[in-house]
Scaffold this motif. Structure first.
Motif, short mmCIF file in Angstrom:
data_model
loop_
_atom_site.label_atom_id
_atom_site.label_comp_id
_atom_site.label_asym_id
_atom_site.label_seq_id
_atom_site.Cartn_x
_atom_site.Cartn_y
_atom_site.Cartn_z
N GLY A 188 0.77 -1.23 0.00
CA GLY A 188 0.00 0.00 0.00
C GLY A 188 0.80 1.28 0.00
N GLU A 189 2.10 1.21 0.28
CA GLU A 189 2.91 2.43 0.30
C GLU A 189 3.19 2.92 -1.12
OE1 GLU A 189 7.16 4.00 2.05
OE2 GLU A 189 6.22 2.25 2.94
N SER A 190 3.48 2.00 -2.02
CA SER A 190 3.79 2.33 -3.41
C SER A 190 3.62 1.07 -4.24
CB SER A 190 5.24 2.82 -3.50
OG SER A 190 5.77 2.66 -4.79
N ARG A 191 3.06 1.20 -5.42
CA ARG A 191 2.90 0.01 -6.27
C ARG A 191 4.26 -0.57 -6.64
NH1 ARG A 191 -1.25 2.79 -10.32
NH2 ARG A 191 0.25 4.42 -9.88
N ALA A 192 5.26 0.29 -6.83
CA ALA A 192 6.61 -0.20 -7.15
C ALA A 192 7.14 -1.06 -6.00
CB ALA A 192 7.54 0.96 -7.45
N LEU A 193 6.96 -0.59 -4.76
CA LEU A 193 7.41 -1.37 -3.61
C LEU A 193 6.54 -2.61 -3.41
CD1 LEU A 193 8.26 1.46 -1.05
CD2 LEU A 193 9.84 0.14 -2.48
N ASN B 279 8.70 -6.03 -3.46
CA ASN B 279 8.78 -6.75 -2.20
C ASN B 279 8.05 -8.08 -2.20
OD1 ASN B 279 10.48 -4.95 -0.93
ND2 ASN B 279 8.81 -3.68 -0.20
N THR B 280 7.93 -8.69 -3.36
CA THR B 280 7.32 -10.02 -3.45
C THR B 280 8.38 -11.11 -3.37
OG1 THR B 280 7.33 -9.87 -5.85
CG2 THR B 280 5.27 -9.28 -4.73
N VAL B 281 9.58 -10.75 -2.95
CA VAL B 281 10.64 -11.71 -2.67
C VAL B 281 11.17 -11.39 -1.28
CG1 VAL B 281 12.93 -12.56 -3.31
CG2 VAL B 281 11.30 -11.96 -5.10
N ILE B 282 11.14 -12.38 -0.40
CA ILE B 282 11.69 -12.20 0.95
C ILE B 282 13.04 -12.93 0.96
CG2 ILE B 282 11.38 -12.57 3.41
CD1 ILE B 282 8.35 -12.62 2.87
N VAL B 283 14.09 -12.16 1.15
CA VAL B 283 15.45 -12.67 1.06
C VAL B 283 15.76 -13.57 2.27
CG1 VAL B 283 17.89 -12.02 0.95
CG2 VAL B 283 16.17 -10.65 -0.24
N GLY B 284 16.17 -14.80 1.99
CA GLY B 284 16.60 -15.72 3.05
C GLY B 284 15.52 -16.18 3.99
N ALA B 285 14.28 -16.15 3.57
CA ALA B 285 13.16 -16.45 4.47
C ALA B 285 12.95 -17.93 4.73
CB ALA B 285 11.87 -15.87 3.92
N ASN B 286 13.38 -18.77 3.82
CA ASN B 286 13.08 -20.20 3.91
C ASN B 286 14.39 -20.99 4.03
OD1 ASN B 286 11.69 -22.59 3.84
ND2 ASN B 286 11.31 -22.55 1.63
N ARG B 287 14.88 -21.09 5.27
CA ARG B 287 16.15 -21.80 5.54
C ARG B 287 17.29 -21.23 4.67
NH1 ARG B 287 12.60 -26.45 5.27
NH2 ARG B 287 12.10 -27.10 7.37
N GLY B 288 17.33 -19.92 4.59
CA GLY B 288 18.38 -19.26 3.82
C GLY B 288 18.02 -19.06 2.36
N GLU B 289 16.98 -19.69 1.88
CA GLU B 289 16.53 -19.54 0.49
C GLU B 289 15.54 -18.38 0.42
OE1 GLU B 289 17.25 -21.63 -2.29
OE2 GLU B 289 18.81 -22.46 -0.99
N ASP B 290 15.53 -17.69 -0.72
CA ASP B 290 14.57 -16.61 -0.92
C ASP B 290 13.17 -17.19 -1.09
OD1 ASP B 290 16.78 -15.01 -0.88
OD2 ASP B 290 16.69 -14.45 -2.99
N GLY C 33 14.98 -8.35 3.64
CA GLY C 33 15.42 -7.88 2.33
C GLY C 33 14.39 -7.03 1.61
N MET C 34 13.37 -6.54 2.33
CA MET C 34 12.35 -5.70 1.70
C MET C 34 12.92 -4.32 1.39
SD MET C 34 9.53 -7.32 1.43
CE MET C 34 8.89 -8.86 1.98
N PHE C 35 12.44 -3.73 0.31
CA PHE C 35 12.78 -2.36 0.00
C PHE C 35 11.88 -1.44 0.81
CE2 PHE C 35 14.00 -4.60 -3.90
CZ PHE C 35 15.30 -4.14 -4.06
#
Length: 175
Positions: free
Chosen positions: A5-10, A14-25, A140-142
């Protein structure tokens, strides 16, 4: 998905969470249930209805631009050309209001053009803080910092990062 909701670009980047799944994105667009949840929560219905392959392609362009901004690096000529050509379809026009104040108004265009325009505004606005990538573990979110010394996207990420640092310092002191 508190970041939506802050920005469509964000929202898209931000549809990738860095290292969220046992170190995997964790890629929301690689999991149909996460894609569906994102589509339900994203505020722009046109963006939510975009075909998945177009979303992934647009996301890669936006992420590349935001990554460069986070690292304070210039864009490649290819990236600059791609974003400029997309944004050209979402024009800004000048309007004067009843008090005589001149302002820029964004005109609606294709959603990918509007996302490109927002990406340009996020990364090139001289009067705002630079887009950053949250360094907290499993994030890893922007984000656009609200104050100059803001290091994490949320208080929760800041707490997690400090806790992880304390944990690692304690382990090294014992060894």
């Amino acid at each position: 998905m508190p970041w939506i909701g802050e920005s469509r670009a964000l929202d898209l980047a931000n549809t990738v969470i860095v290292g969220a799944n046992r170190g995997e994105d964790l890629d929301f667009f690689a999991d149909p249930s996460l894609t569906a949840r994102w589509r339900q929560r994203v505020t722009d219905g046109r963006l939510a209805r975009m075909p998945l392959d177009q979303l992934v392609e647009l996301r890669s362009v936006v992420q590349e631009a935001l990554d460069a901004a986070d690292r304070s690096e210039p864009w490649s000529p290819q990236l600059r050309s791609r974003i400029n050509s997309l944004a050209a379809n979402a024009p800004l026009v000048l309007e004067m209001d009843e008090s005589g104040t001149l302002r820029q108004v964004g005109r609606e265009g294709p959603v990918e053009a509007e996302v490109a325009r927002e990406t340009l505004q996020l990364t090139a606005a001289p009067d705002s803080f630079t887009v950053r990538r949250c360094p907290a573990p499993s994030c890893g979110m922007f984000f656009v910092p609200r104050r100059r010394n803001q290091g994490w996207c949320t208080v929760r990420c800041g707490s997690r990062a400090r806790s992880t640092r304390r944990h690692h310092r304690g382990r090294h002191a014992e060894g």
